[in-house]
Design a protein around this motif. Structure first.
Motif, PDB file in Angstrom:
ATOM      1  N   PRO A 125     -29.891  37.858 -47.945  1.00 60.28           N
ATOM      2  CA  PRO A 125     -30.314  37.858 -49.342  1.00 60.28           C
ATOM      3  C   PRO A 125     -30.768  39.230 -49.836  1.00 60.28           C
ATOM      4  CG  PRO A 125     -31.949  36.791 -47.976  1.00 60.28           C
ATOM      5  CD  PRO A 125     -30.785  37.058 -47.101  1.00 60.28           C
ATOM      6  N   VAL A 155     -40.285  37.290 -47.139  1.00 62.24           N
ATOM      7  CA  VAL A 155     -39.700  36.239 -47.980  1.00 62.24           C
ATOM      8  C   VAL A 155     -38.192  36.201 -47.788  1.00 62.24           C
ATOM      9  CG1 VAL A 155     -39.400  35.367 -50.326  1.00 62.24           C
ATOM     10  CG2 VAL A 155     -41.528  36.531 -49.697  1.00 62.24           C
ATOM     11  N   TRP A 156     -37.576  37.346 -47.758  1.00 64.55           N
ATOM     12  CA  TRP A 156     -36.121  37.394 -47.576  1.00 64.55           C
ATOM     13  C   TRP A 156     -35.723  36.922 -46.186  1.00 64.55           C
ATOM     14  CZ3 TRP A 156     -34.764  36.957 -52.066  1.00 64.55           C
ATOM     15  CH2 TRP A 156     -35.195  37.770 -53.104  1.00 64.55           C
ATOM     16  N   SER A 200     -37.265  34.677 -44.584  1.00 59.30           N
ATOM     17  CA  SER A 200     -37.374  33.226 -44.677  1.00 59.30           C
ATOM     18  C   SER A 200     -36.168  32.617 -45.385  1.00 59.30           C
ATOM     19  CB  SER A 200     -38.663  32.882 -45.422  1.00 59.30           C
ATOM     20  OG  SER A 200     -38.726  31.510 -45.706  1.00 59.30           O
ATOM     21  N   VAL A 201     -35.756  33.237 -46.470  1.00 58.60           N
ATOM     22  CA  VAL A 201     -34.578  32.748 -47.196  1.00 58.60           C
ATOM     23  C   VAL A 201     -33.350  32.793 -46.289  1.00 58.60           C
ATOM     24  CG1 VAL A 201     -32.945  33.260 -49.066  1.00 58.60           C
ATOM     25  CG2 VAL A 201     -35.408  33.352 -49.503  1.00 58.60           C
ATOM     26  N   GLN A 230     -33.493  29.974 -43.719  1.00 54.53           N
ATOM     27  CA  GLN A 230     -33.272  28.652 -44.302  1.00 54.53           C
ATOM     28  C   GLN A 230     -31.795  28.431 -44.632  1.00 54.53           C
ATOM     29  OE1 GLN A 230     -35.200  25.848 -45.128  1.00 54.53           O
ATOM     30  NE2 GLN A 230     -36.498  26.799 -43.580  1.00 54.53           N
ATOM     31  N   VAL A 231     -31.190  29.416 -45.244  1.00 46.31           N
ATOM     32  CA  VAL A 231     -29.792  29.263 -45.641  1.00 46.31           C
ATOM     33  C   VAL A 231     -28.903  29.145 -44.411  1.00 46.31           C
ATOM     34  CG1 VAL A 231     -27.847  30.349 -46.814  1.00 46.31           C
ATOM     35  CG2 VAL A 231     -30.128  30.464 -47.824  1.00 46.31           C
TER      36      VAL A 231
END
Ligand code: SF4
Ligand code: SF4
Lengths: 134, 134
Positions: free
Chosen positions: A90, A111-112, A114-115, A118-119
């Motif tokens: 991301p 945060v990235w 984590s993204v 998740q993806v």
DNA sequence: CCAAATAAGATTATTTATATCCTATTTAGT
DNA sequence: ACTAAATAGGATATAAATAATCTTATTTGG
């Protein structure tokens, strides 16, 4: 933001189509392309990429075509997407080390991460068998 | 795949910087730009976008500059990203109705919906207060 | 009135995405 | 061997998006 390219979309359509066919059924590129509504020459490039990494097997010459490289339950959507789009990322700072000089004490960086996780996780849980509707 | 553009990255850096400043502290564009290492003219465009939707307030003329439009705990990363990058959408079929004629019985579609929801959820849970490190 | 500062529109340059074209190679069947 | 069918792979072309800058206008405090 964060949109799959046509290439990725076409890649998925094409390989999912293969997954819906009987195992070891050699499919013509022209048949696949028209069935999933993708420009044949573009799909050819995509399947060449797949072929190189073993996601599909190709047969040249008369009677040639494409077959899945493994059984559909052993191929994840994550593999398919990353094969043509590159790693899920991301932001540039999660692609590898040294991409951003600020990452050491950056509050946004996690945060990235984590993204990304998740993806990747969602896509890794989906197999071509799931998508084939069989 | 799915990478934030420079614009998005710059936007986040800029507004996070504002969040680290004392409340109601009017900041010069030139100061923000040099602090977060972003081309000033580019950041100007981004902050104009923010200003239009109220994420920041701008003051023109001598002594002018930018201030957060709301308190940092009331601004989410999702808002910031979507303000400059548009809606989070991992594929065109999740941006709205009628984007893909195949979506009715597409087995892949729900996966993208899931990705969209997860990403939105992660970003919505992070506020500028969290990112300000205060 | 002047200098400082953002607003807004236009323009430009670069990169990426989206193909298509052409030639080569492989293969089955005759 | 020859031919037609089929993929492989490199090169090229076009279009769109990204990234950035330029120019002019407007606002504001002193
Ligand atoms: S999120 Fe932080 S670490 Fe990642 S690119 Fe932006 S500044 Fe660098
Ligand atoms: S995932 Fe399915 S619905 Fe979405 S664009 Fe692809 S074919 Fe259409």
């Amino acid at each position: 933001m964060m949109e799959l390219t046509r290439k990725g979309e076409y890649a998925i359509r094409g390989i999912v189509y293969l997954a819906t066919q009987p195992a070891e059924q050699v499919c013509l590129l022209s048949d696949i392309a028209s069935a999933v509504d993708v420009p044949q020459t573009f799909l050819a490039k995509i399947f060449q990429q797949f072929s190189k990494i073993g996601l599909v097997r190709s047969y040249r010459g008369t009677g040639g075509g494409f077959v899945l490289g493994r059984s559909p339950d052993k191929i994840t959507l994550l593999e398919v997407v990353e094969a043509v789009e590159g790693p899920i990322a991301p932001n540039r700072c999660v692609t590898g080390e040294g991409e951003c000089s600020r990452d050491a004490d950056c509050t946004v960086h996690p945060v990235w991460v984590s993204v990304q996780n998740q993806v990747r996780d969602i896509l890794a849980r989906v197999t071509l068998l799931d998508l084939s509707g069989r």
